[in-house]
Structure formats: C-alpha cells, structure tokens
Design a protein around this motif. Sequence first.
Motif, PDB file in Angstrom:
ATOM      1  N   LEU A 142      17.280  10.071  -5.318  1.00 48.32           N
ATOM      2  CA  LEU A 142      18.050   9.754  -4.110  1.00 48.32           C
ATOM      3  C   LEU A 142      19.473   9.317  -4.483  1.00 48.32           C
ATOM      4  CD1 LEU A 142      15.464   7.726  -2.004  1.00 48.32           C
ATOM      5  CD2 LEU A 142      16.247  10.060  -1.591  1.00 48.32           C
ATOM      6  N   GLN A 143      20.404   9.610  -3.598  1.00 49.30           N
ATOM      7  CA  GLN A 143      21.789   9.182  -3.787  1.00 49.30           C
ATOM      8  C   GLN A 143      21.928   7.707  -3.422  1.00 49.30           C
ATOM      9  OE1 GLN A 143      24.168  11.259  -5.080  1.00 49.30           O
ATOM     10  NE2 GLN A 143      22.438  12.652  -5.336  1.00 49.30           N
ATOM     11  N   GLN A 144      22.990   7.075  -3.919  1.00 49.58           N
ATOM     12  CA  GLN A 144      23.223   5.658  -3.623  1.00 49.58           C
ATOM     13  C   GLN A 144      23.352   5.403  -2.132  1.00 49.58           C
ATOM     14  OE1 GLN A 144      26.233   3.685  -5.930  1.00 49.58           O
ATOM     15  NE2 GLN A 144      25.676   4.755  -7.807  1.00 49.58           N
ATOM     16  N   THR A 145      23.868   6.382  -1.390  1.00 50.81           N
ATOM     17  CA  THR A 145      24.047   6.199   0.055  1.00 50.81           C
ATOM     18  C   THR A 145      22.714   6.002   0.774  1.00 50.81           C
ATOM     19  OG1 THR A 145      24.094   8.595   0.289  1.00 50.81           O
ATOM     20  CG2 THR A 145      26.215   7.472   0.189  1.00 50.81           C
ATOM     21  N   ALA A 146      21.614   6.488   0.185  1.00 46.53           N
ATOM     22  CA  ALA A 146      20.290   6.336   0.798  1.00 46.53           C
ATOM     23  C   ALA A 146      19.867   4.869   0.853  1.00 46.53           C
ATOM     24  CB  ALA A 146      19.257   7.156   0.025  1.00 46.53           C
ATOM     25  N   PHE A 147      20.524   4.033   0.077  1.00 44.81           N
ATOM     26  CA  PHE A 147      20.150   2.625  -0.013  1.00 44.81           C
ATOM     27  C   PHE A 147      21.027   1.726   0.862  1.00 44.81           C
ATOM     28  CE2 PHE A 147      18.578   4.706  -3.740  1.00 44.81           C
ATOM     29  CZ  PHE A 147      17.334   4.145  -3.934  1.00 44.81           C
ATOM     30  N   ALA A 148      21.915   2.315   1.662  1.00 46.20           N
ATOM     31  CA  ALA A 148      22.842   1.529   2.488  1.00 46.20           C
ATOM     32  C   ALA A 148      22.104   0.612   3.460  1.00 46.20           C
ATOM     33  CB  ALA A 148      23.796   2.454   3.235  1.00 46.20           C
ATOM     34  N   ASN A 149      21.052   1.125   4.120  1.00 49.71           N
ATOM     35  CA  ASN A 149      20.303   0.291   5.066  1.00 49.71           C
ATOM     36  C   ASN A 149      19.605  -0.857   4.358  1.00 49.71           C
ATOM     37  OD1 ASN A 149      21.073   1.795   7.252  1.00 49.71           O
ATOM     38  ND2 ASN A 149      19.209   3.016   7.313  1.00 49.71           N
TER      39      ASN A 149
ATOM     40  N   ALA B 208       0.833  -1.207   0.000  1.00 52.22           N
ATOM     41  CA  ALA B 208       0.000   0.000   0.000  1.00 52.22           C
ATOM     42  C   ALA B 208       0.865   1.254   0.000  1.00 52.22           C
ATOM     43  CB  ALA B 208      -0.931  -0.007   1.210  1.00 52.22           C
ATOM     44  N   GLN B 209       1.914   1.265   0.819  1.00 51.30           N
ATOM     45  CA  GLN B 209       2.791   2.437   0.877  1.00 51.30           C
ATOM     46  C   GLN B 209       3.535   2.624  -0.447  1.00 51.30           C
ATOM     47  OE1 GLN B 209       5.749   2.446   3.990  1.00 51.30           O
ATOM     48  NE2 GLN B 209       6.294   4.566   3.601  1.00 51.30           N
ATOM     49  N   LEU B 210       3.996   1.533  -1.033  1.00 48.95           N
ATOM     50  CA  LEU B 210       4.708   1.620  -2.308  1.00 48.95           C
ATOM     51  C   LEU B 210       3.783   2.118  -3.418  1.00 48.95           C
ATOM     52  CD1 LEU B 210       6.831  -1.627  -2.055  1.00 48.95           C
ATOM     53  CD2 LEU B 210       7.688   0.717  -1.991  1.00 48.95           C
TER      54      LEU B 210
ATOM     55  N   SER C 119      10.790   8.971  -1.211  1.00 48.34           N
ATOM     56  CA  SER C 119      11.136   9.397   0.148  1.00 48.34           C
ATOM     57  C   SER C 119      11.993   8.334   0.842  1.00 48.34           C
ATOM     58  CB  SER C 119       9.873   9.654   0.960  1.00 48.34           C
ATOM     59  OG  SER C 119       9.231   8.430   1.234  1.00 48.34           O
ATOM     60  N   PRO C 120      12.782   8.741   1.822  1.00 46.33           N
ATOM     61  CA  PRO C 120      13.557   7.774   2.603  1.00 46.33           C
ATOM     62  C   PRO C 120      12.664   6.746   3.304  1.00 46.33           C
ATOM     63  CG  PRO C 120      14.367   9.999   2.982  1.00 46.33           C
ATOM     64  CD  PRO C 120      13.109  10.121   2.170  1.00 46.33           C
ATOM     65  N   GLU C 121      11.405   7.122   3.610  1.00 50.31           N
ATOM     66  CA  GLU C 121      10.478   6.183   4.236  1.00 50.31           C
ATOM     67  C   GLU C 121      10.193   5.000   3.317  1.00 50.31           C
ATOM     68  OE1 GLU C 121       9.839   9.563   4.126  1.00 50.31           O
ATOM     69  OE2 GLU C 121      10.324   9.940   6.219  1.00 50.31           O
ATOM     70  N   VAL C 122      10.135   5.266   2.014  1.00 54.91           N
ATOM     71  CA  VAL C 122       9.897   4.187   1.046  1.00 54.91           C
ATOM     72  C   VAL C 122      11.084   3.223   1.053  1.00 54.91           C
ATOM     73  CG1 VAL C 122       9.634   3.664  -1.419  1.00 54.91           C
ATOM     74  CG2 VAL C 122       8.320   5.513  -0.382  1.00 54.91           C
ATOM     75  N   ILE C 123      12.291   3.755   1.155  1.00 57.24           N
ATOM     76  CA  ILE C 123      13.482   2.899   1.200  1.00 57.24           C
ATOM     77  C   ILE C 123      13.445   2.039   2.471  1.00 57.24           C
ATOM     78  CG2 ILE C 123      16.010   2.830   1.159  1.00 57.24           C
ATOM     79  CD1 ILE C 123      14.571   3.967  -1.403  1.00 57.24           C
ATOM     80  N   ALA C 124      13.007   2.627   3.582  1.00 59.34           N
ATOM     81  CA  ALA C 124      12.877   1.864   4.829  1.00 59.34           C
ATOM     82  C   ALA C 124      11.854   0.743   4.665  1.00 59.34           C
ATOM     83  CB  ALA C 124      12.478   2.788   5.974  1.00 59.34           C
ATOM     84  N   THR C 125      10.776   1.019   3.933  1.00 59.24           N
ATOM     85  CA  THR C 125       9.769  -0.008   3.660  1.00 59.24           C
ATOM     86  C   THR C 125      10.387  -1.150   2.859  1.00 59.24           C
ATOM     87  OG1 THR C 125       7.977   1.601   3.702  1.00 59.24           O
ATOM     88  CG2 THR C 125       7.549  -0.456   2.545  1.00 59.24           C
TER      89      THR C 125
ATOM     90  N   LYS D 127      20.649  -2.362   1.645  1.00 56.33           N
ATOM     91  CA  LYS D 127      21.684  -3.341   1.300  1.00 56.33           C
ATOM     92  C   LYS D 127      22.130  -4.134   2.527  1.00 56.33           C
ATOM     93  CE  LYS D 127      23.711  -4.299  -2.372  1.00 56.33           C
ATOM     94  NZ  LYS D 127      23.354  -5.489  -3.165  1.00 56.33           N
ATOM     95  N   SER D 128      22.197  -3.479   3.685  1.00 50.76           N
ATOM     96  CA  SER D 128      22.613  -4.223   4.875  1.00 50.76           C
ATOM     97  C   SER D 128      21.495  -5.144   5.371  1.00 50.76           C
ATOM     98  CB  SER D 128      23.082  -3.277   5.985  1.00 50.76           C
ATOM     99  OG  SER D 128      22.023  -2.485   6.445  1.00 50.76           O
ATOM    100  N   ALA D 129      20.238  -4.740   5.210  1.00 46.52           N
ATOM    101  CA  ALA D 129      19.111  -5.581   5.612  1.00 46.52           C
ATOM    102  C   ALA D 129      18.910  -6.753   4.656  1.00 46.52           C
ATOM    103  CB  ALA D 129      17.827  -4.751   5.689  1.00 46.52           C
ATOM    104  N   ASN D 130      19.216  -6.523   3.385  1.00 43.07           N
ATOM    105  CA  ASN D 130      19.010  -7.547   2.362  1.00 43.07           C
ATOM    106  C   ASN D 130      20.184  -7.502   1.385  1.00 43.07           C
ATOM    107  OD1 ASN D 130      18.147  -9.238   0.348  1.00 43.07           O
ATOM    108  ND2 ASN D 130      16.118  -8.335   0.145  1.00 43.07           N
ATOM    109  N   PRO D 131      21.305  -8.159   1.728  1.00 48.07           N
ATOM    110  CA  PRO D 131      22.511  -8.085   0.890  1.00 48.07           C
ATOM    111  C   PRO D 131      22.334  -8.668  -0.512  1.00 48.07           C
ATOM    112  CG  PRO D 131      22.947  -9.261   2.963  1.00 48.07           C
ATOM    113  CD  PRO D 131      21.488  -8.958   2.924  1.00 48.07           C
ATOM    114  N   ASN D 132      21.302  -9.491  -0.717  1.00 47.71           N
ATOM    115  CA  ASN D 132      21.107 -10.135  -2.022  1.00 47.71           C
ATOM    116  C   ASN D 132      20.338  -9.279  -3.016  1.00 47.71           C
ATOM    117  OD1 ASN D 132      22.426 -12.501  -1.148  1.00 47.71           O
ATOM    118  ND2 ASN D 132      20.556 -13.200  -0.160  1.00 47.71           N
ATOM    119  N   VAL D 133      19.787  -8.168  -2.555  1.00 51.58           N
ATOM    120  CA  VAL D 133      18.991  -7.334  -3.457  1.00 51.58           C
ATOM    121  C   VAL D 133      19.918  -6.641  -4.464  1.00 51.58           C
ATOM    122  CG1 VAL D 133      18.963  -5.229  -2.057  1.00 51.58           C
ATOM    123  CG2 VAL D 133      17.067  -5.713  -3.560  1.00 51.58           C
TER     124      VAL D 133
END
Length: 96
Positions: A75-82, A25-27, A52-58, A84-90
């Motif tokens: 968004l910059q690539q750094t916004a996706f660091a969390n 729903a959020q996406l 938004s960063p909230e979408v990346i958190a989702t 990548k750490s939560a899901n290294p295979n993505v």
Amino acid sequence: MSSGCSSSQDLAASQPAAQVEQAVAQLNESGAEIVLDEAGEVVAVKLPQKTSPEVIATLASLSKLKRVDASETDLQQTAFANLKSANPNVKIEFPL
C-alpha cells in the motif's frame, strides 16, 4: 457470555473489548502480526505484503495502537492518511 442479567455498566465495559476482539480476529485473518499490551489492547502491528484498505480501517479503530510496521506492505503511504488522522500519535514505518 453468561445468560444472567447484566447491568448497563457491564455492557458498556464489554463493548470496547468486543470491538478489539473483532479487530484482532480480522488482523489475524489478514496475516498481520500483532502485539497486545497486558490489558489485551493492540499496541503494535506488522502488516503483510498484501494488506487490504479494510485492515487499515480496522487499525484506525484501535485507540491504543502506537506503532505500525508497513515496511512490507504494497500500500502507498496515502492509504494510511485516515489512520494518522484518527490516531495522530501512531508511528508508521514505511519501506525505504
């Protein structure tokens, strides 16, 4: 939801589904394009320019996510660091 009694096992099984439903729903609200697998899990997402960063958190909460198309997002690539750490295979596709 039914108003009958449910076992704790039913409740536990519906928890991840409810989480995925909320994420979908959020996406959808954000304008992202999503791809679901046969079980209804989000496996791929194409992000809109204004993300938004909230979408990346989702996205980080989606365990079955395999691919994110971030080629149009501002968004910059750094916004996706969390994510990548939560899901290294993505796999995340960034603009060239």
